[in-house]
Every structure is written in C-alpha cells, then in structure tokens.
Motif scaffolding. Sequence first.
Motif, PDB file in Angstrom:
ATOM      1  N   LEU A 651      39.000 -97.701  -2.532  1.00  0.00           N
ATOM      2  CA  LEU A 651      38.685 -98.793  -1.604  1.00  0.00           C
ATOM      3  C   LEU A 651      37.717 -98.310  -0.523  1.00  0.00           C
ATOM      4  O   LEU A 651      36.804 -99.045  -0.121  1.00  0.00           O
ATOM      5  CB  LEU A 651      39.960 -99.328  -0.957  1.00  0.00           C
ATOM      6  N   GLN A 652      37.903 -97.069  -0.059  1.00  0.00           N
ATOM      7  CA  GLN A 652      37.028 -96.531   0.981  1.00  0.00           C
ATOM      8  C   GLN A 652      35.574 -96.453   0.506  1.00  0.00           C
ATOM      9  O   GLN A 652      34.653 -96.640   1.296  1.00  0.00           O
ATOM     10  CB  GLN A 652      37.528 -95.149   1.417  1.00  0.00           C
ATOM     11  N   LYS A 653      35.364 -96.167  -0.771  1.00  0.00           N
ATOM     12  CA  LYS A 653      33.996 -96.126  -1.314  1.00  0.00           C
ATOM     13  C   LYS A 653      33.329 -97.493  -1.217  1.00  0.00           C
ATOM     14  O   LYS A 653      32.154 -97.605  -0.850  1.00  0.00           O
ATOM     15  CB  LYS A 653      34.024 -95.656  -2.770  1.00  0.00           C
ATOM     16  N   HIS A 654      34.093 -98.535  -1.540  1.00  0.00           N
ATOM     17  CA  HIS A 654      33.539 -99.906  -1.446  1.00  0.00           C
ATOM     18  C   HIS A 654      33.261-100.283   0.008  1.00  0.00           C
ATOM     19  O   HIS A 654      32.224-100.896   0.320  1.00  0.00           O
ATOM     20  CB  HIS A 654      34.515-100.903  -2.071  1.00  0.00           C
ATOM     21  N   TRP A 655      34.167 -99.921   0.898  1.00  0.00           N
ATOM     22  CA  TRP A 655      33.976-100.238   2.321  1.00  0.00           C
ATOM     23  C   TRP A 655      32.745 -99.509   2.884  1.00  0.00           C
ATOM     24  O   TRP A 655      31.982-100.073   3.656  1.00  0.00           O
ATOM     25  CB  TRP A 655      35.218 -99.855   3.124  1.00  0.00           C
ATOM     26  N   LYS A 656      32.591 -98.279   2.487  1.00  0.00           N
ATOM     27  CA  LYS A 656      31.434 -97.504   2.948  1.00  0.00           C
ATOM     28  C   LYS A 656      30.129 -98.157   2.494  1.00  0.00           C
ATOM     29  O   LYS A 656      29.169 -98.265   3.276  1.00  0.00           O
ATOM     30  CB  LYS A 656      31.526 -96.072   2.425  1.00  0.00           C
ATOM     31  N   ALA A 657      30.104 -98.605   1.241  1.00  0.00           N
ATOM     32  CA  ALA A 657      28.893 -99.255   0.707  1.00  0.00           C
ATOM     33  C   ALA A 657      28.588-100.531   1.487  1.00  0.00           C
ATOM     34  O   ALA A 657      27.418-100.816   1.802  1.00  0.00           O
ATOM     35  CB  ALA A 657      29.084 -99.553  -0.772  1.00  0.00           C
ATOM     36  N   SER A 658      29.629-101.299   1.817  1.00  0.00           N
ATOM     37  CA  SER A 658      29.430-102.536   2.588  1.00  0.00           C
ATOM     38  C   SER A 658      28.886-102.232   3.979  1.00  0.00           C
ATOM     39  O   SER A 658      27.992-102.934   4.479  1.00  0.00           O
ATOM     40  CB  SER A 658      30.746-103.314   2.693  1.00  0.00           C
ATOM     41  N   CYS A 659      29.399-101.212   4.609  1.00  0.00           N
ATOM     42  CA  CYS A 659      28.936-100.833   5.949  1.00  0.00           C
ATOM     43  C   CYS A 659      27.480-100.364   5.909  1.00  0.00           C
ATOM     44  O   CYS A 659      26.686-100.705   6.801  1.00  0.00           O
ATOM     45  CB  CYS A 659      29.828 -99.743   6.531  1.00  0.00           C
ATOM     46  N   GLU A 660      27.136 -99.589   4.914  1.00  0.00           N
ATOM     47  CA  GLU A 660      25.754 -99.106   4.795  1.00  0.00           C
ATOM     48  C   GLU A 660      24.793-100.265   4.582  1.00  0.00           C
ATOM     49  O   GLU A 660      23.672-100.266   5.105  1.00  0.00           O
ATOM     50  CB  GLU A 660      25.650 -98.111   3.642  1.00  0.00           C
ATOM     51  N   LYS A 661      25.250-101.268   3.841  1.00  0.00           N
ATOM     52  CA  LYS A 661      24.410-102.433   3.575  1.00  0.00           C
ATOM     53  C   LYS A 661      24.115-103.207   4.864  1.00  0.00           C
ATOM     54  O   LYS A 661      23.003-103.709   5.058  1.00  0.00           O
ATOM     55  CB  LYS A 661      25.114-103.349   2.571  1.00  0.00           C
ATOM     56  N   GLN A 662      25.097-103.252   5.758  1.00  0.00           N
ATOM     57  CA  GLN A 662      24.908-103.983   7.016  1.00  0.00           C
ATOM     58  C   GLN A 662      24.582-103.050   8.195  1.00  0.00           C
ATOM     59  O   GLN A 662      24.635-103.473   9.345  1.00  0.00           O
ATOM     60  CB  GLN A 662      26.162-104.809   7.310  1.00  0.00           C
ATOM     61  N   LYS A 663      24.275-101.779   7.860  1.00  0.00           N
ATOM     62  CA  LYS A 663      23.866-100.784   8.865  1.00  0.00           C
ATOM     63  C   LYS A 663      24.896-100.628   9.981  1.00  0.00           C
ATOM     64  O   LYS A 663      24.581-100.619  11.168  1.00  0.00           O
ATOM     65  CB  LYS A 663      22.496-101.139   9.443  1.00  0.00           C
ATOM     66  N   ILE A 664      26.154-100.515   9.544  1.00  0.00           N
ATOM     67  CA  ILE A 664      27.264-100.285  10.462  1.00  0.00           C
ATOM     68  C   ILE A 664      27.833 -98.900  10.174  1.00  0.00           C
ATOM     69  O   ILE A 664      28.041 -98.535   9.017  1.00  0.00           O
ATOM     70  CB  ILE A 664      28.355-101.363  10.307  1.00  0.00           C
ATOM     71  N   SER A 665      28.089 -98.129  11.214  1.00  0.00           N
ATOM     72  CA  SER A 665      28.609 -96.767  11.048  1.00  0.00           C
ATOM     73  C   SER A 665      29.999 -96.803  10.418  1.00  0.00           C
ATOM     74  O   SER A 665      30.851 -97.607  10.809  1.00  0.00           O
ATOM     75  CB  SER A 665      28.661 -96.079  12.410  1.00  0.00           C
TER      76      SER A 665
END
Length: 678
Positions: A651-665
Amino acid sequence: MKVLQFPLARITIGFVLGLLLAFYLKPELTTIFGLMLISLLYLGISYFALKNTFSNSFYFGLATYIASVFVGITTQIVHTDSYQKANYIHERSIFEKPHLLSLVIREKLKSTNFNDRYIALINHIDSKKHSGRILLNVRKNSMNYEFETGTSLQVRGVPYENKPPNNPNQFDYSAYLEKKQIYAQLYADKESISISPDYKKDIWYYSSKLRTSIIHNLQKSNFNNTELNVAIALIMGQKQDVLPEIIQDYQYAGAVHILSVSGLHVGFILLFISFLLKPIPNSPKGSFTKLTIILASLFSFALIAGLAPSVVRSATMFSFVAIGQHLRRTVNIYHTILVSVFLILLFQPSFLFDVGFQLSYIALFFIIWFQPLLASIWSPKIKAIEYMWGILTVSFAAQIGTLPLSIYYFHQFPGLFFVTNLAIIPLLSVIMILGVLVMVLAAFDFVPLFLSKPLEWGIYLLNKIINAIASFEHFIIRDIPLNIYLMLSSYLLILAAITWFKKPSYGKLMILLISIMTIQFSYMKTQWVNKNQKEWILFNFKKNTMVVERDGKNVVLYAHDNVLKTAKSNRVLNSYLVANFSTLKGTEKIKNTAFFKDNKILILDSLGNYPTDIKPDIIVITQSPRINMDRMLHLLKPKVVVADVSNFKILQKHWKASCEKQKISFHAVAEKGFFKLN
C-alpha cells in the motif's frame, strides 16, 4: 604533569588529534598529502636552521606538532577503506540489483535469532576486482554448518548500505560498523551461496584453526558446555557462544570487562611466564632468552585471542615493559603506554574508536596515576588485609577513571563493582593460570583431568558469585543522562581534583575551581537547551503507532493501549528520555487530530475516515486503511504525507506514487526512519 614533557607525549597527542580530524572532517586526499609534505618540509628546515640554537626551539617544537597532526590525518586516510578506489562503496550499481560477490570469511560474529553473522572480505563483484569488508548474514537452518575463517564463497545478492538509526537517540549501528570499515550488509541463504574448496591461508586462518582445535579438544574432554564457553571468553576473548543471561549477570555485577581479554589477562600471563623462567640465569644470553620467550608467548596469546584491539594493546604495552627490563633500565610506565598507543594507532588507527580500547587505556592510566594516592591513605599491617586493600584501591581508581566514559556510552553504573572485584580477583588469578595451561596443552590434544576439572569448577564458582552479586539489581543505577559536554567537563574536574590532592597549590586550586565552574556551565547549558526545545516525533516502532510530544523536559506519549501498558519498559522510549534529560509526564490514547506549533496533523487509522472540511498540513497514515489516495490528496491538499510502520508495504508503494504525481512529500517511516517536527 611531567609526562607531558616527554616529547613522544606531545607527538602522540598531535597524532591522535590528526586521526580525529581525518575521521570526522573527511578531508580531500590530494589536499592533505600536499599539506603534509609542506609540514615535513617546514620540520626539516626548522631542524637544520635551529639545531645549534636552543633559544628558538619553540619553532621546531611547533613544526613537530604540526607534522604529527598531518601524519595522523594521513595515517587515518591511508587505513580507511572508503578512500581506496577499488572499495565497493564507490560502485553504486551493486546496491541496485543482484550481483555475484566473491568473498573470504575473516571473522565469525555472535549470531542473532535469525542469522549467523560473519565479517567477510570482498575480492570480486561479478568479474571486476573490488575490495572492502562486508557483514554477511546467513539465514539460520539454511546451512548445515558454520563457515571457518578463510573460507572462500560466491554469494549472489544485493548488498544493503548501512542505514542510520530508525529512531532518535538509538544506538547508531551504522556508525559502529563504519568505524570497523564495514559499509554494507549482505543477506543470503543456502541457495545463493557457492562454497569453494580453496581457503585463504593467512595469519587469521591459522589463528582460527588453532582456536578451533583447542575448543574441539576441550569438548572431547567432557568440559561442561556453559563453563567451556566462559573459559573461551576469559582466555581467548571469544564470547560469541556465552549465554546472554550470563553476559547480563557480568554486566550487572560490573565484571563484563573480564570476558574481553585485556591488560588484566595479559598481565597474568606475563607474571606467570616470568615465574616459570626464573631458573634461567640473568646473564646477557639468559636475559635475551627470557625476553624472546616472553615476547613469543605474549604474541602467541594475541593470535589465539584473534588479535582483538584490547589484547593487541596489552601485548604491545607489556612487550615494551619486558624489553625495558631486558635492557636493565627503569621503565617509565607512562612512556610505555604512550609508545604502545602510538605504535598501535600507527598500524591500526581504527582502534582509537573502539570503546574497549578507550576504556582500557583510561582505566590503566588511572590505576597507575591515582591508585598510589588511594593506597597511601591507609597502610594495613596484616598481609591479607593489605592484599584486599590493594584490590579495593585498584578497583576504585579504575572505576573513577572510566566512570564518565562508561556512563556516556552505557548510561548505567554497577554500584557493587568493588564487591565484585574483591570476590573474583583472587579466584580469577587461579582460573587464568589454570586456563592458560589447559589451553596450551589442549593445542597438543592433551587435556589432563587434574587440570581441566579444577578449571571447570573454578569457572562454575565464578559464575555463581557473579550471579549472586548481579541479583541485587537495586544497586544498579540505570538511565543516567550524560552528553559529551558533561562527560568532558567531568574528566576535567576529576583530573584537576586528583592533581590538587596529590600536591596542593594555589594555581592547582584555581584550576580545580575553574573545572567546577565548567561542569556547572555545561549542566546549565544542557538544561537551557532542553528547556527551550519542542518536538513532535512519530517513531519507527514494531508495527505500532507511537508518537511523542516533548516540551522541554516534559514528554507525553500518544499510542494505543498495548504500547501504553508497557511504556515503562519501552527501550526505544527510554533511550529518547535519557538522551534528552526528560521524564515521561503522561500517556494518552492516540487521537485522529493533533496540533504542534503551526502544524495541523490528521492521523488516519484502519477505518480511513477523514473530514473534508479541514486542511491539514500533515497526514499520518496508520494501520493500512483502504483509501483513495488520489482523491484524498486532491481534497485535503497536505504538505506532507507520512506512513508509519503499521502499514502494508504494498500500500505504501501506491501512496508514494500518488504523492509523487501530485508533488507532495512522502515519508515512509519503515524506509526513512522516524518523522520529526521541531
């Protein structure tokens, strides 16, 4: 002190300073070599220009100190593997995908619950030649036997670089390994390991072979296994197989140092060998024969003990004592210590950062310098009482000398250390003499029962005495806070006080008063800094959520019930409290919202419910909630998203990808360690 007037004393101080500068500043190689050549040139010019002029010797002295500092820096650089171009640390690709590593086992370490551990030397990575030390972890039960020193292996895997601590103020295992020039770890099992029939037969191989042969022959003689492991630790410095509860008893009793071969053990050996050689006449030829046998015995013992830092230091120092006696000169023990320090660090500068090395030398210095002052307080008439008084004064001198450093490293103090020493030193002397005899005979596959049984019974009795003393746990003072400033100012106070007591004078009294003011200033500065600190920390804690909020000395713990119930025995929390001179003022069940300074924090649990009308600065995700991350980020627009260790990795991998897409740390605690706001 007069010892500082000895030229080598000031050179050694400059040399050690150079080692420290090189280790912590990590200077450029070419710059340092250039500066060292300039310093040596300045030294040469000042020597030839001033050799007939004694009034300007200050300039030559200054040149000598500068040169010694740069020699220290250069020595540290030359002996640091990471500066070598062939070292694997410079090949960044090996940390990204599997490679075939050719290794040679150098040393067996204490196993963990899951892995057998070894220090290994890298020869090749794939077909390319490389060098360096690596920590090899072999999964238990995947191999039917342990690897011997010198075994050549081929292991396919991905090395992992050393990581900083997962939590604040935790033991920094990464820094510990770096001081031993180990920059990565490799995990392997049977399927990924290929064993070569060839062995690297060097001094380490033969030393290990000899130790293995001795241990095997002792096992054949029906030596009880528990006592045998303690005997191996006492005589050969190998404590990998000593039971954890026995090591804990020795720690609590203040006697763990005897399980690491040091000056105490080597001193016993020197006295015993000297006693055996008494019949040889003190003629020039006889004296030389004695010296040769003593030196051979000391360094043979060092080899058997695996060339550990403590035994190498002790063997080197006592070798100089023996050489001085052979030359029939009065041996200044301070000069002997300095020569041994200088020579050991010249060839092995990494020993300077070994805790055992530091404690050994400090204890030895205080025994030599301070013990005579303590012994002069009282002169017993009865021999037995005089012997006990001698043990007490030596124990107190060593303990006072090592007290600040041991508290700085271990944050505890064994209150019954003097009882331990009184009880075990006489017995230990007998055990050491018997032990050395038994080990020497065992090397030739001869273990006489009339020697091995008394040794076994002696160690059994020693363990019982230690266990009895360790059972008085209320005498063990734990969780003592001490930082480096208080540690250094404590040493200044101890040195100033002893110097004044030895020979009082107005100048020494002024230095003593200044040292008292220094320790007071250090304490007030520490208290002031802590009082003005505020921080909010999400810990990396065993698949649980644990948050700490600190305001000065007061700490509040936020967690779930299972963590709150064990808060007093929580090692991670205790390490944090001790390091920050803080106390736990309260515990509360973790809530879904938190506020720290100007930060609004939203904490999501397994339900994944969140209000849409707040705009949090930070979102903390716990317990693997099923959420649409893209939608939540679009609605709430946080600055930072933090996932703690209670979440599934996928789940953390998916969350990280979503954050990178929206340029959120995005901060994954399992990967990056604790998250802190201050």
